[in-house]
Motif scaffolding. Structure first.
Motif, PDB file in Angstrom:
ATOM      1  N   LEU A 214     -33.500   3.027 -58.604  1.00 13.50           N
ATOM      2  CA  LEU A 214     -34.241   3.758 -59.269  1.00 13.50           C
ATOM      3  C   LEU A 214     -34.843   5.033 -58.976  1.00 13.50           C
ATOM      4  N   PHE A 215     -34.517   5.314 -57.680  1.00 11.71           N
ATOM      5  CA  PHE A 215     -34.689   6.769 -57.266  1.00 11.71           C
ATOM      6  C   PHE A 215     -33.719   7.750 -58.020  1.00 11.71           C
ATOM      7  N   ILE A 216     -32.600   7.323 -58.118  1.00 11.45           N
ATOM      8  CA  ILE A 216     -31.746   7.929 -58.706  1.00 11.45           C
ATOM      9  C   ILE A 216     -31.913   8.137 -60.326  1.00 11.45           C
ATOM     10  N   ALA A 217     -32.330   6.974 -60.920  1.00  9.07           N
ATOM     11  CA  ALA A 217     -32.868   6.933 -62.238  1.00  9.07           C
ATOM     12  C   ALA A 217     -33.863   7.838 -62.416  1.00  9.07           C
ATOM     13  N   GLY A 218     -34.753   8.074 -61.701  1.00  5.45           N
ATOM     14  CA  GLY A 218     -35.921   9.074 -61.772  1.00  5.45           C
ATOM     15  C   GLY A 218     -35.408  10.271 -61.932  1.00  5.45           C
ATOM     16  N   ILE A 219     -34.479  10.559 -61.176  1.00  2.00           N
ATOM     17  CA  ILE A 219     -33.765  12.131 -61.084  1.00  2.00           C
ATOM     18  C   ILE A 219     -33.153  12.210 -62.558  1.00  2.00           C
ATOM     19  N   MET A 220     -32.580  11.089 -62.904  1.00  2.00           N
ATOM     20  CA  MET A 220     -31.955  11.229 -64.343  1.00  2.00           C
ATOM     21  C   MET A 220     -32.800  11.447 -65.430  1.00  2.00           C
ATOM     22  N   ALA A 221     -33.794  10.550 -65.510  1.00  2.00           N
ATOM     23  CA  ALA A 221     -34.795  10.487 -66.474  1.00  2.00           C
ATOM     24  C   ALA A 221     -35.593  12.090 -66.354  1.00  2.00           C
ATOM     25  N   ASN A 222     -35.879  12.674 -65.364  1.00  2.00           N
ATOM     26  CA  ASN A 222     -36.336  13.846 -65.253  1.00  2.00           C
ATOM     27  C   ASN A 222     -35.345  14.903 -66.089  1.00  2.00           C
ATOM     28  N   ARG A 223     -33.905  15.038 -65.760  1.00  2.00           N
ATOM     29  CA  ARG A 223     -33.052  15.726 -66.306  1.00  2.00           C
ATOM     30  C   ARG A 223     -32.938  15.655 -67.763  1.00  2.00           C
ATOM     31  N   GLN A 224     -32.844  14.183 -68.230  1.00  2.00           N
ATOM     32  CA  GLN A 224     -32.795  13.825 -69.632  1.00  2.00           C
ATOM     33  C   GLN A 224     -34.185  13.793 -70.400  1.00  2.00           C
ATOM     34  N   ASN A 225     -35.144  13.923 -69.766  1.00  2.00           N
ATOM     35  CA  ASN A 225     -36.487  13.844 -70.732  1.00  2.00           C
ATOM     36  C   ASN A 225     -36.669  12.479 -71.297  1.00  2.00           C
ATOM     37  N   TRP A 226     -36.251  11.469 -70.518  1.00  2.00           N
ATOM     38  CA  TRP A 226     -36.399   9.946 -71.065  1.00  2.00           C
ATOM     39  C   TRP A 226     -37.769   9.650 -71.216  1.00  2.00           C
ATOM     40  N   LEU A 227     -38.555  10.133 -70.470  1.00  2.00           N
ATOM     41  CA  LEU A 227     -40.018   9.419 -70.505  1.00  2.00           C
ATOM     42  C   LEU A 227     -40.930   9.889 -71.435  1.00  2.00           C
ATOM     43  N   THR A 228     -40.315  10.927 -72.241  1.00  2.00           N
ATOM     44  CA  THR A 228     -40.933  11.468 -73.533  1.00  2.00           C
ATOM     45  C   THR A 228     -40.712  10.860 -74.619  1.00  2.00           C
ATOM     46  N   ASP A 229     -39.518  10.101 -74.649  1.00  2.00           N
ATOM     47  CA  ASP A 229     -39.215   9.512 -75.802  1.00  2.00           C
ATOM     48  C   ASP A 229     -38.670   8.135 -75.641  1.00  2.00           C
ATOM     49  N   ILE A 230     -39.362   6.911 -75.081  1.00  2.00           N
ATOM     50  CA  ILE A 230     -38.783   5.839 -74.832  1.00  2.00           C
ATOM     51  C   ILE A 230     -38.628   4.991 -76.131  1.00  2.00           C
ATOM     52  N   PRO A 231     -37.353   4.359 -76.410  1.00  2.00           N
ATOM     53  CA  PRO A 231     -37.379   3.675 -77.666  1.00  2.00           C
ATOM     54  C   PRO A 231     -38.432   2.351 -77.941  1.00  2.00           C
ATOM     55  N   THR A 232     -39.010   2.268 -78.936  1.00  2.00           N
ATOM     56  CA  THR A 232     -40.074   1.149 -78.840  1.00  2.00           C
ATOM     57  C   THR A 232     -39.224  -0.260 -78.969  1.00  2.00           C
TER      58      THR A 232
END
Length: 264
Positions: A214-232
């Motif tokens: 999950l720490f690695i996933a957090g880094i990836m989420a930052n680079r990919q902007n995943w938290l701004t557009d989580i699919p409903t």
């Protein structure tokens, strides 16, 4: 432009509340690696409810803390540069660890000792200054975070780049399922060597596959902007999974041998 994701602030507050409730539940419901417990030895409805809460909570709340820590790490590194980043991490993380080990922890340990016939100073000299009873306690999270940040620092130094990768969409449900299933297998195998309650340098390694992932996933989420557009659609699917698993977990706690699930 303000790129702050405000729901993340609410999420951090919510997780902090869960930390408090988790340890209250340990104190009065299941016991375990905690300084004080006051539980009924019989399996009661209350103990089952608290154990269910702990099991569900343990499955995600600390991992989510590591995810959020990983999410904010790249921006900090990019903004400060390698030298200021690692210096700041050492100052912010090592000082609390040292303060807890040599100031707060000795006081707590001395308070919970039963039948003590010696002074606090004698306890401090014989147990703390001799490093016989060094306890990092809840600061294990800070210790782990320091280790993760040092590894991130070394990786960035070796790569010598801003770690910007090609934009990828949010992981599909199948990808998340495979990751969760593989993680479960990995944790199961690791806990044969490091069962719950067994520590190394204050760390329960049986939980760490999830924390690392999950720490690695957090880094990836930052680079990919995943938290701004989580699919409903994905959110709805995993909410259903949560309710299904949560509904059958109490049954498992009732069916296992009495008291065995209380050991931590």
């Amino acid at each position: 432009m303000n790129n702050r994701i405000y729901y993340v602030d609410n999420l951090r507050v919510f997780l902090t509340v869960l930390v408090i409730l988790h340890h209250v539940a340990m104190t009065y419901g299941t016991g375990g690696l905690w300084y004080f417990v006051d539980i009924d030895q019989m399996q009661t409805l209350t103990s089952v409810i608290l154990a269910t809460f702990i099991c569900i909570n343990q499955s995600f709340f600390m991992g989510l803390f590591f995810f959020l820590s990983g999410y904010f790490t790249p921006n900090s590194y990019d903004r400060k540069g390698p030298t200021l980043f690692i210096r700041g991490r050492f100052i912010r993380l090592i000082i609390p660890i040292v303060f807890y080990i040599f100031f707060l922890s000795p006081i707590i340990q001395f308070m919970v000792l039963e039948g003590k016939s010696f002074t606090f100073w004698k306890f401090y000299k014989t147990k703390i200054l001799s490093f016989e009873s060094i306890d990092i306690g809840p600061l294990w999270f800070v210790e782990a975070l320091l280790i993760f940040n040092i590894i991130y620092f070394l990786v960035r130094i070796v790569r010598k780049e801003k770690s910007i990768t090609k934009q990828k969409s949010f992981p599909r449900g199948r990808t998340l399922f495979i990751a969760a299933f593989s993680l479960g297998i990995m944790v199961f195998l690791l806990r044969m060597v490091f069962p719950v309650g067994k520590t190394l340098m204050g760390l329960q390694l049986g939980f760490f596959p999830a924390y690392i992932l999950l720490f690695i996933a957090g880094i990836m989420a930052n680079r990919q902007n995943w938290l701004t557009d989580i699919p409903t659609k994905i959110v709805r699917t995993w909410v259903r999974v949560l309710f299904f698993i949560s509904s059958i977990l109490p049954l498992g706690l009732i069916l296992v041998p009495e008291g065995s699930w209380k050991e931590d």
